[in-house]
Write a protein that holds these residues in place. Structure first.
Motif, PDB file in Angstrom:
ATOM      1  N   MET A   1       6.784 -81.932  37.635  1.00 44.60           N
ATOM      2  CA  MET A   1       5.718 -82.459  36.807  1.00 44.60           C
ATOM      3  C   MET A   1       4.401 -82.244  37.546  1.00 44.60           C
ATOM      4  N   GLU A   2       3.429 -81.829  36.800  1.00 44.38           N
ATOM      5  CA  GLU A   2       2.104 -81.584  37.365  1.00 44.38           C
ATOM      6  C   GLU A   2       1.359 -82.898  37.591  1.00 44.38           C
ATOM      7  N   LYS A   3       0.417 -82.851  38.483  1.00 46.77           N
ATOM      8  CA  LYS A   3      -0.430 -84.024  38.736  1.00 46.77           C
ATOM      9  C   LYS A   3      -1.612 -83.995  37.760  1.00 46.77           C
ATOM     10  N   ARG A   4      -1.265 -84.090  36.467  1.00 41.66           N
ATOM     11  CA  ARG A   4      -2.248 -84.124  35.384  1.00 41.66           C
ATOM     12  C   ARG A   4      -2.086 -85.437  34.646  1.00 41.66           C
ATOM     13  N   VAL A   5      -3.206 -86.078  34.354  1.00 33.31           N
ATOM     14  CA  VAL A   5      -3.184 -87.383  33.688  1.00 33.31           C
ATOM     15  C   VAL A   5      -4.098 -87.363  32.474  1.00 33.31           C
ATOM     16  N   VAL A  20     -11.149 -92.559  36.500  1.00 33.42           N
ATOM     17  CA  VAL A  20     -11.111 -91.095  36.494  1.00 33.42           C
ATOM     18  C   VAL A  20     -11.501 -90.560  37.870  1.00 33.42           C
ATOM     19  N   ASN A  21     -12.609 -91.049  38.425  1.00 32.52           N
ATOM     20  CA  ASN A  21     -13.069 -90.580  39.733  1.00 32.52           C
ATOM     21  C   ASN A  21     -12.082 -90.934  40.842  1.00 32.52           C
ATOM     22  N   GLY A  22     -11.493 -92.123  40.769  1.00 29.59           N
ATOM     23  CA  GLY A  22     -10.500 -92.523  41.766  1.00 29.59           C
ATOM     24  C   GLY A  22      -9.262 -91.644  41.728  1.00 29.59           C
ATOM     25  N   LEU A  23      -8.810 -91.288  40.531  1.00 31.32           N
ATOM     26  CA  LEU A  23      -7.640 -90.422  40.410  1.00 31.32           C
ATOM     27  C   LEU A  23      -7.952 -88.994  40.869  1.00 31.32           C
ATOM     28  N   LYS A  24      -9.163 -88.540  40.607  1.00 31.84           N
ATOM     29  CA  LYS A  24      -9.557 -87.214  41.088  1.00 31.84           C
ATOM     30  C   LYS A  24      -9.549 -87.165  42.613  1.00 31.84           C
ATOM     31  N   LYS A  25      -9.961 -88.258  43.257  1.00 33.22           N
ATOM     32  CA  LYS A  25      -9.922 -88.325  44.725  1.00 33.22           C
ATOM     33  C   LYS A  25      -8.495 -88.262  45.254  1.00 33.22           C
ATOM     34  N   GLU A  26      -7.522 -88.648  44.417  1.00 25.70           N
ATOM     35  CA  GLU A  26      -6.105 -88.594  44.792  1.00 25.70           C
ATOM     36  C   GLU A  26      -5.461 -87.276  44.343  1.00 25.70           C
ATOM     37  N   PRO A  32      -9.988 -86.978  30.456  1.00 19.33           N
ATOM     38  CA  PRO A  32     -10.439 -88.188  29.750  1.00 19.33           C
ATOM     39  C   PRO A  32     -10.582 -87.920  28.255  1.00 19.33           C
ATOM     40  N   VAL A  33     -10.140 -88.875  27.448  1.00 16.34           N
ATOM     41  CA  VAL A  33     -10.235 -88.742  25.997  1.00 16.34           C
ATOM     42  C   VAL A  33     -10.525 -90.120  25.399  1.00 16.34           C
ATOM     43  N   MET A  34     -11.342 -90.109  24.363  1.00 16.12           N
ATOM     44  CA  MET A  34     -11.670 -91.353  23.667  1.00 16.12           C
ATOM     45  C   MET A  34     -10.418 -91.896  22.965  1.00 16.12           C
ATOM     46  N   PRO A  35     -10.319 -93.205  22.787  1.00 10.84           N
ATOM     47  CA  PRO A  35      -9.168 -93.787  22.085  1.00 10.84           C
ATOM     48  C   PRO A  35      -9.308 -93.581  20.574  1.00 10.84           C
ATOM     49  N   ASN A 108      -6.417-102.047  41.764  1.00  8.65           N
ATOM     50  CA  ASN A 108      -6.829-101.011  42.692  1.00  8.65           C
ATOM     51  C   ASN A 108      -6.350 -99.660  42.159  1.00  8.65           C
ATOM     52  N   VAL A 109      -7.237 -98.705  42.028  1.00  3.54           N
ATOM     53  CA  VAL A 109      -6.886 -97.381  41.503  1.00  3.54           C
ATOM     54  C   VAL A 109      -5.846 -96.706  42.404  1.00  3.54           C
ATOM     55  N   LYS A 110      -5.860 -97.023  43.673  1.00  4.54           N
ATOM     56  CA  LYS A 110      -4.876 -96.465  44.610  1.00  4.54           C
ATOM     57  C   LYS A 110      -3.463 -96.871  44.202  1.00  4.54           C
ATOM     58  N   GLN A 111      -3.287 -98.105  43.694  1.00  8.49           N
ATOM     59  CA  GLN A 111      -1.978 -98.544  43.222  1.00  8.49           C
ATOM     60  C   GLN A 111      -1.534 -97.708  42.019  1.00  8.49           C
ATOM     61  N   LEU A 112      -2.461 -97.428  41.120  1.00  7.84           N
ATOM     62  CA  LEU A 112      -2.160 -96.575  39.975  1.00  7.84           C
ATOM     63  C   LEU A 112      -1.759 -95.185  40.456  1.00  7.84           C
ATOM     64  N   ALA A 113      -2.508 -94.624  41.385  1.00  2.00           N
ATOM     65  CA  ALA A 113      -2.199 -93.292  41.919  1.00  2.00           C
ATOM     66  C   ALA A 113      -0.823 -93.277  42.581  1.00  2.00           C
ATOM     67  N   ASP A 114      -0.473 -94.337  43.298  1.00  4.47           N
ATOM     68  CA  ASP A 114       0.853 -94.417  43.930  1.00  4.47           C
ATOM     69  C   ASP A 114       1.964 -94.417  42.884  1.00  4.47           C
TER      70      ASP A 114
END
Length: 182
Positions: A1-5, A20-26, A32-35, A108-114
């Motif tokens: 699986m790719e690291k694409r979100v 978005v910026n936090g995930l890019k750092k990871e 990003p898309v509007m709901p 924490n965005v880091k938790q999401l990235a993990d």
């Protein structure tokens, strides 16, 4: 699986941009898309990792939540929710059975990235297994079978015959378990 979100949320909002910026750092590629149901349904080549940032406007869109639930099942996407306690409870009423993990704000965005990293690793291991498609309109039955079989097989789910045919038009499986009443 790719690291694409796929990041679903108010793209001009501060919190969504921070995520978005936090995930890019990871090292994630973030789309990003509007709901918005039309905007999301037009996307091609959707990632397998989705994050949905909940707010009052999102929860008012029942059609969007139902579309996300059904499409996540069809594409075997991993869906992560971000919201406050009440928003998460409200979303669970519509999206039972397809959620990978909830994150209650503040987080924490880091938790999401993990958690996203764990999903990527798990999917990589899963790709070596034989595959089974389960077709049933009952989400409880789908997830019961998935829980029973997922340790030895790569399990895909479809909640209708049409979704199963759509899935099979793009994918191959080794076995199909079909609800005979469909």
């Amino acid at each position: 699986m790719e690291k694409r979100v796929l990041m679903i949320g108010e793209t001009s909002g501060f919190m969504v941009n921070a995520i978005v910026n936090g995930l890019k750092k990871e090292d994630y590629e973030v789309l990003p898309v509007m709901p918005n149901l039309n905007e999301i349904s037009r996307l091609e080549n959707k990632p397998k990792l989705w994050t949905l940032y909940l707010d009052a406007k999102v929860l008012e869109q029942d059609e969007l939540l139902i579309y996300l639930r059904d499409t996540a099942i069809e594409l075997e996407a991993k869906l992560f929710l971000i919201g406050n306690k009440e928003e998460l409870e409200e979303a669970h009423k519509v999206m039972t059975g397809v959620l990978t993990k909830d994150f209650e704000r503040p987080f924490n965005v880091k938790q999401l990235a993990d958690e996203l990293d764990r999903a990527v690793e798990k999917e990589a291991m899963n790709e070596m297994k034989k595959s089974v498609l389960i077709v049933d309109e009952n989400p409880t039955t789908l997830h019961s079978f998935k829980n029973m079989l997922s340790s030895k097989y790569r399990v895909y789910m479809a909640n209708s015959g049409i979704n199963a045919f759509t899935f099979l038009g793009k994918n191959q499986v080794d076995l199909i378990l079909l609800d005979y009443e469909m």
